[in-house]
Design a protein around this motif. Structure first.
Motif, mmCIF file in Angstrom:
data_model
loop_
_atom_site.group_PDB
_atom_site.id
_atom_site.type_symbol
_atom_site.label_atom_id
_atom_site.label_comp_id
_atom_site.label_asym_id
_atom_site.label_seq_id
_atom_site.Cartn_x
_atom_site.Cartn_y
_atom_site.Cartn_z
ATOM 1 N N GLU A 148 11.155 1.207 8.415
ATOM 2 C CA GLU A 148 10.604 2.474 8.876
ATOM 3 C C GLU A 148 9.205 2.619 8.311
ATOM 4 N N GLY A 149 8.434 3.549 8.888
ATOM 5 C CA GLY A 149 7.099 3.747 8.358
ATOM 6 C C GLY A 149 6.335 4.810 9.117
ATOM 7 N N THR A 150 5.170 5.144 8.574
ATOM 8 C CA THR A 150 4.250 6.073 9.221
ATOM 9 C C THR A 150 2.831 5.551 9.063
ATOM 10 N N VAL A 151 2.000 5.866 10.037
ATOM 11 C CA VAL A 151 0.568 5.581 9.985
ATOM 12 C C VAL A 151 -0.146 6.875 10.346
ATOM 13 N N ALA A 152 -1.130 7.281 9.553
ATOM 14 C CA ALA A 152 -1.806 8.547 9.816
ATOM 15 C C ALA A 152 -3.283 8.452 9.480
ATOM 16 N N MET A 153 -4.080 9.086 10.323
ATOM 17 C CA MET A 153 -5.478 9.348 10.032
ATOM 18 C C MET A 153 -5.697 10.806 10.427
ATOM 19 N N PRO A 154 -5.545 11.744 9.481
ATOM 20 C CA PRO A 154 -5.526 13.170 9.823
ATOM 21 C C PRO A 154 -6.778 13.663 10.541
ATOM 22 N N ASP A 155 -7.932 13.081 10.207
ATOM 23 C CA ASP A 155 -9.177 13.493 10.854
ATOM 24 C C ASP A 155 -10.052 12.264 11.027
ATOM 25 N N PHE A 156 -10.369 11.934 12.276
ATOM 26 C CA PHE A 156 -11.175 10.752 12.528
ATOM 27 C C PHE A 156 -12.575 10.885 11.932
ATOM 28 N N ARG A 157 -13.027 12.097 11.692
ATOM 29 C CA ARG A 157 -14.341 12.284 11.060
ATOM 30 C C ARG A 157 -14.326 11.791 9.622
ATOM 31 N N ASP A 158 -13.222 12.032 8.908
ATOM 32 C CA ASP A 158 -13.128 11.590 7.519
ATOM 33 C C ASP A 158 -12.745 10.118 7.409
ATOM 34 N N ALA A 159 -12.055 9.585 8.429
ATOM 35 C CA ALA A 159 -11.696 8.161 8.502
ATOM 36 C C ALA A 159 -10.922 7.711 7.266
ATOM 37 N N GLU A 160 -9.875 8.472 6.918
ATOM 38 C CA GLU A 160 -9.011 8.107 5.799
ATOM 39 C C GLU A 160 -7.640 7.714 6.352
ATOM 40 N N LEU A 161 -7.319 6.439 6.220
ATOM 41 C CA LEU A 161 -6.099 5.875 6.786
ATOM 42 C C LEU A 161 -4.999 5.843 5.725
ATOM 43 N N ALA A 162 -3.826 6.381 6.063
ATOM 44 C CA ALA A 162 -2.685 6.377 5.151
ATOM 45 C C ALA A 162 -1.511 5.680 5.822
ATOM 46 N N ILE A 163 -0.949 4.695 5.146
ATOM 47 C CA ILE A 163 0.194 3.946 5.665
ATOM 48 C C ILE A 163 1.332 4.066 4.662
ATOM 49 N N ARG A 164 2.493 4.440 5.143
ATOM 50 C CA ARG A 164 3.696 4.496 4.329
ATOM 51 C C ARG A 164 4.778 3.693 5.034
ATOM 52 N N GLY A 165 5.617 3.007 4.271
ATOM 53 C CA GLY A 165 6.633 2.214 4.931
ATOM 54 C C GLY A 165 7.683 1.693 3.979
ATOM 55 N N ARG A 166 8.716 1.144 4.564
ATOM 56 C CA ARG A 166 9.787 0.510 3.807
ATOM 57 C C ARG A 166 10.097 -0.820 4.472
ATOM 58 N N VAL A 167 10.058 -1.886 3.686
ATOM 59 C CA VAL A 167 10.316 -3.223 4.213
ATOM 60 C C VAL A 167 11.394 -3.887 3.368
ATOM 61 N N ARG A 168 12.070 -4.848 3.986
ATOM 62 C CA ARG A 168 13.058 -5.627 3.244
ATOM 63 C C ARG A 168 13.013 -7.057 3.745
ATOM 64 N N GLY A 169 13.553 -7.949 2.932
ATOM 65 C CA GLY A 169 13.562 -9.351 3.317
ATOM 66 C C GLY A 169 13.814 -10.231 2.111
ATOM 67 N N ASP A 170 13.165 -11.411 2.118
ATOM 68 C CA ASP A 170 13.328 -12.384 1.044
ATOM 69 C C ASP A 170 12.100 -12.362 0.137
ATOM 70 N N VAL A 171 12.340 -12.477 -1.160
ATOM 71 C CA VAL A 171 11.256 -12.459 -2.136
ATOM 72 C C VAL A 171 10.226 -13.551 -1.830
ATOM 73 N N ARG A 172 10.680 -14.685 -1.340
ATOM 74 C CA ARG A 172 9.764 -15.775 -1.013
ATOM 75 C C ARG A 172 8.684 -15.319 -0.027
ATOM 76 N N ASP A 173 9.087 -14.617 1.027
ATOM 77 C CA ASP A 173 8.128 -14.156 2.030
ATOM 78 C C ASP A 173 7.235 -13.050 1.486
ATOM 79 N N ALA A 174 7.789 -12.178 0.642
ATOM 80 C CA ALA A 174 6.982 -11.099 0.065
ATOM 81 C C ALA A 174 5.898 -11.646 -0.848
ATOM 82 N N LEU A 175 6.239 -12.631 -1.682
ATOM 83 C CA LEU A 175 5.232 -13.233 -2.553
ATOM 84 C C LEU A 175 4.145 -13.923 -1.737
ATOM 85 N N ALA A 176 4.551 -14.626 -0.686
ATOM 86 C CA ALA A 176 3.566 -15.301 0.155
ATOM 87 C C ALA A 176 2.612 -14.296 0.792
#
Length: 333
Positions: A148-176
């Motif tokens: 799951e996750g969210t992507v937000a840029m509340p005001d394009f004038r300020d151009a501040e990008l916020a990404i929130r999320g939850r990921v799962r998988g294998d440690v090998r892929d995360a380290l890579a």
């Protein structure tokens, strides 16, 4: 004043098609025209999303990000709503509504140079007045599953990008993934030489102020559940790793009760924190304690015959690694 109305407005474009209703009122008192649109758009190519947005009112850095963010994907059906005085658009201070609601699938998102793209994203995006918000329901990130996750840029004038999320998988892929990202080498050679495997789940929080990118913040909180890891410092891998560690920008921390596991047949517990040393240098301080079994240690010392080591021994470790940025070895001449 003048009034124009239609309930059969049709839109045909290279990126998709659609239609709906439109109302336009042009008063004679000079207060400016007022527009109402309610359109259904179908079968849109996600790469053309900026064509339907008022990008002339956005900061150039935000427009550049939008132009390069959506590399693939389809929007099966979207809705565009507009209501208000045209001179007040994009309604930063109220007085109207501009909104594009777009469920999407198969989207490939390029969120920042140097980081792997998120692929096969599905969810729902809303462009409303001056900002963007999106809810993600699935996706893939460098072999990992986006839960799951969210992507937000509340005001394009300020151009501040916020990404929130939850990921799962294998440690090998995360380290890579992290070792190939800009943050990896800056964590130093200890992190770059780390190898692992086994299940994990991470919570991601990325804040990218595109106008002041040096002020970005990356926080990854990872929970291990029976993973294994190996470093060049140890002949045997550490097994059964369970616990939480946090990566905050270029600092690594194992807080609270630490991470537990098994090494040389006995239990261990690890803690770590990053501290500031003289001249502003960042140093990783690791502390460990546990017990090892002599019978498990003997083969690692190259003693294959007989029983030279038996019993158990408690151990305690404290180590400091200056965070010297890792660089790949030069290619041989």
């Amino acid at each position: 004043g003048w009034r124009f109305a239609t309930d059969d407005l049709r839109v045909v474009a290279p990126d998709g098609r659609g239609g709906g209703r439109a109302r336009l009122f042009v008063p004679l008192d000079g207060s400016g025209p007022r527009l109402v649109l309610d359109l259904e758009l179908r079968d849109l190519d996600a790469r053309g999303v900026t064509k339907y947005l008022p990008t002339r009112r956005f900061a150039p850095v935000a427009v550049a990000w939008l132009d390069g963010a959506f590399l693939a994907g389809r929007v099966t059906e979207a809705r565009l709503e507009y209501a208000g005085a045209m001179r007040r658009f994009p309604f930063r201070d109220g007085g109207g509504l501009f909104r594009v609601t777009a469920p999407f699938e198969g989207v490939r998102l390029h969120y920042q140079d140097g980081w792997r793209d998120v692929e096969d994203l599905a969810g729902r995006a809303v462009f409303e007045n001056t900002g963007l918000s999106a809810t993600l329901t699935r996706g893939r990130l460098a072999g990992l599953q986006v839960v799951e996750g969210t992507v937000a840029m509340p005001d394009f004038r300020d151009a501040e990008l916020a990404i929130r999320g939850r990921v799962r998988g294998d440690v090998r892929d995360a380290l890579a993934y992290l070792q190939a990202a800009p943050v990896g080498p800056r964590l130093g050679s200890f992190f770059m030489d780390l190898r692992g495997r086994g299940p994990f789940e991470s919570t991601l929080a990325f804040d990218f102020p595109l106008r002041r990118f040096a002020e970005r913040e990356v926080v990854v909180e990872t929970r291990l559940a029976g993973a294994s890891a190996r470093t060049p410092l140890l002949v045997e891998e550490v097994r059964g790793l369970t616990g939480t560690f946090v990566l905050r920008n270029h600092d690594l921390e194992i807080p609270g009760n630490g991470v537990t596991g098994t090494l040389y047949g006995g239990p261990l517990r690890l803690r770590a924190r990053t501290v500031e040393a003289p001249r502003g240098q960042r140093v990783l301080v690791a502390e460990g304690e546990g017990r090892l079994l002599g019978a498990r240690l003997q083969p690692q010392l190259g003693i294959a015959r007989g029983t030279w080591l038996d019993g158990a021994a408690d151990w305690r470790l404290q180590a400091r690694w200056p965070r010297i940025e890792w660089r790949p070895a030069p290619a041989p001449l």
